[in-house]
Scaffold this active site. Structure first.
Site: not given
Length: 465
Positions: A82, A84-85, A110, A123, A236, A312, A320-321, A326-327, A347, A351, A353
């Site tokens: 995918h 995003d992945k 990123e 960074e 998906k 598909f 798709d970008a 984003r997941k 990260k 971090k 997060d």
């Protein structure tokens, strides 16, 4: 294989599957009808007008599965291909490459990807010598993107790298430019993180999330091992389960709907694709939960929606970008519990997060594994540059064997939630050269997976009141 009418075409073996395919092939492909055929063992037939059919079937299924006090809940997952992945995988591959050479690397990486273009930015402060472009291309290759026909090509893509060093102001406040002792390292940013656990599955995770993740992982497996060589990297999954409440605990009682959308080569018929997905993806995953396919006569058949949109072929970054982070619901608990909003991939463990979310999962899982509660949510909050968490909140949804305050006290006796101690106790800076540590987390969820030297936060600790 799974018993019962819901997988009759699989349980009847290849001959039964062939009969279902042949019956469906006699008429133009109808995704909804084919799914009904696959779930009932009958031949496919054209459905009524789509709008009314979908609405009436949805209401009927909910009514059939809706006992007093029950509810439906859904979780989704995506494959490593995918978009995003793919972005998450590149960002975590950069992190692995840095930590393998320099465990004190500070990384906030990123990735964005669209068509045949990939941007790596962020960074990074490290003593490691890393070819970021080569790392990105290899991560895309590992995800299956080796041709423009698939939606992206690791070898011909334009790759741009925009990497700067970590802000010196952040570095000074968090780790004193590397001078602070590990126990004094401050949180890399402010924020809130959640951990969650539930006794509804062996993994102490939400079952909807487990099954959706396992289906997505299975899609990748049968693509890579050649079982279904016409599958492509993007895909998906989604699983809906009917639950009933027992006090504050939740109990799965019926597998309501399984949805899969899988990218594929041209020339594969809907009938062939749906029969193959049922036999090689769906059945191997849900065999272990056969008791949920039928609910003692009170529930309708499980619905299987396999590529319900039809063809598909065009997928991945061509369709798709993709963007790192984003997941976040796919990465955590499938919508259960709560989420503080921070993403994980790319990260380093200073971090919070990432590292504090891992610690919160281990703590919540320890509560449930120690049988102090059937369900547990834990929240941690931090300030940038401050080691001690600002707050610790625990909720057992009324399922605790003691008041939540007593369980929280037992937790705090066992766990130290300062970032430095989290990093040390979970070994979060230990990455072996050439072996992905964080890259292994980039797809199919960060929680509920075997430790394997990677998911160290999945090993619970024994708690005593």
């Amino acid at each position: 294989m799974l018993a019962g009418r819901s997988l009759a075409c699989c349980c009847g073996g290849p001959a039964a599957a062939a009969r279902a395919v042949a019956a469906a092939a006699a008429a133009p492909p109808q995704p909804l009808a084919m799914c009904r055929a696959l779930s009932s063992g009958g031949s496919a037939r054209a459905p009524p007008a789509p709008g009314r059919a979908l609405a009436s079937r949805g209401m009927a299924s909910a009514a059939q599965g809706g006992s007093a006090g029950s509810f439906l809940f859904s979780s989704e997952s995506v494959t490593e291909g995918h978009p995003d992945k793919l972005a998450d995988g590149v960002s975590d591959a950069v992190l692995d490459a840095c930590l393998a050479q320099d465990p004190s690397s500070k990384v906030a990486c990123e990735t964005a990807v669209k068509d045949n273009y990939l941007l790596v930015f962020g960074e990074v402060t490290t003593r490691a010598q890393v070819d970021f472009e080569a790392v990105a291309r290899q991560a895309a290759r590992d995800a299956g993107y080796t041709s423009r026909a698939l939606g992206f090509c690791a070898d011909t893509a334009e790759v741009k790298v925009l990497i700067d060093e970590q802000s010196p102001e952040i570095a000074q406040s968090v780790h004193g430019m590397g001078a602070r002792r590990l126990e004094d390292v401050g949180a890399g940013d402010q924020g809130i993180m959640f951990g969650y656990a539930s006794d509804e599955s062996a993994e102490l995770m939400p079952l909807t999330h487990c099954l959706a993740s396992q289906l997505a992982m299975r899609l990748a497996q049968v693509r890579k091992d050649g079982t279904l060589p016409w599958l492509r990297p993007d895909g998906k999954t989604q699983v809906t389960i009917e639950y009933e409440k027992e006090g504050g605990a939740v109990v799965p009682v019926h597998l309501h709907t399984v949805l899969i959308s899988a990218q594929h080569d041209p020339g594969i018929s809907q009938a062939e694709l749906q029969a193959a997905l049922m036999a090689h993806v769906v059945s191997p995953v849900i065999d272990a939960h056969r008791e949920l396919v039928h609910g003692n006569g009170r529930h309708g058949d499980t619905r299987f929606l396999l590529n319900p949109s039809g063809s598909f072929v065009v997928g991945g970054p061509a369709a798709d970008a993709g963007l790192t982070g984003r997941k976040i619901i796919v990465d955590t608990y499938g919508g259960w519990g709560a989420h503080g909003g921070g993403a994980f991939s790319g990260k380093d463990p200073t971090k919070v997060d990432r590292s504090a979310a891992y610690a919160a999962r281990q703590a919540a899982k320890s509560v449930v594994a120690s049988r102090l509660a059937r369900r547990c949510l834990l929240q941690l909050s931090y300030s940038i540059g401050v080691a001690e968490p600002l707050s610790v909140y625990l909720d057992t949804y009324g399922t605790g064997v003691a008041p939540d305050g007593e369980i929280a006290a037992a937790l705090m006796r066992e766990f130290d939630f300062r970032p430095g101690f989290i990093i040390e106790s979970l070994g979060l800076q230990r990455v072996a050269p050439g072996r992905p540590r964080y890259g292994a987390t980039a797809a199919y969820g960060h929680f509920g997976r075997p430790n394997g030297g990677v998911f160290t936060w999945e090993t619970p600790r024994q708690l005593e009141l």
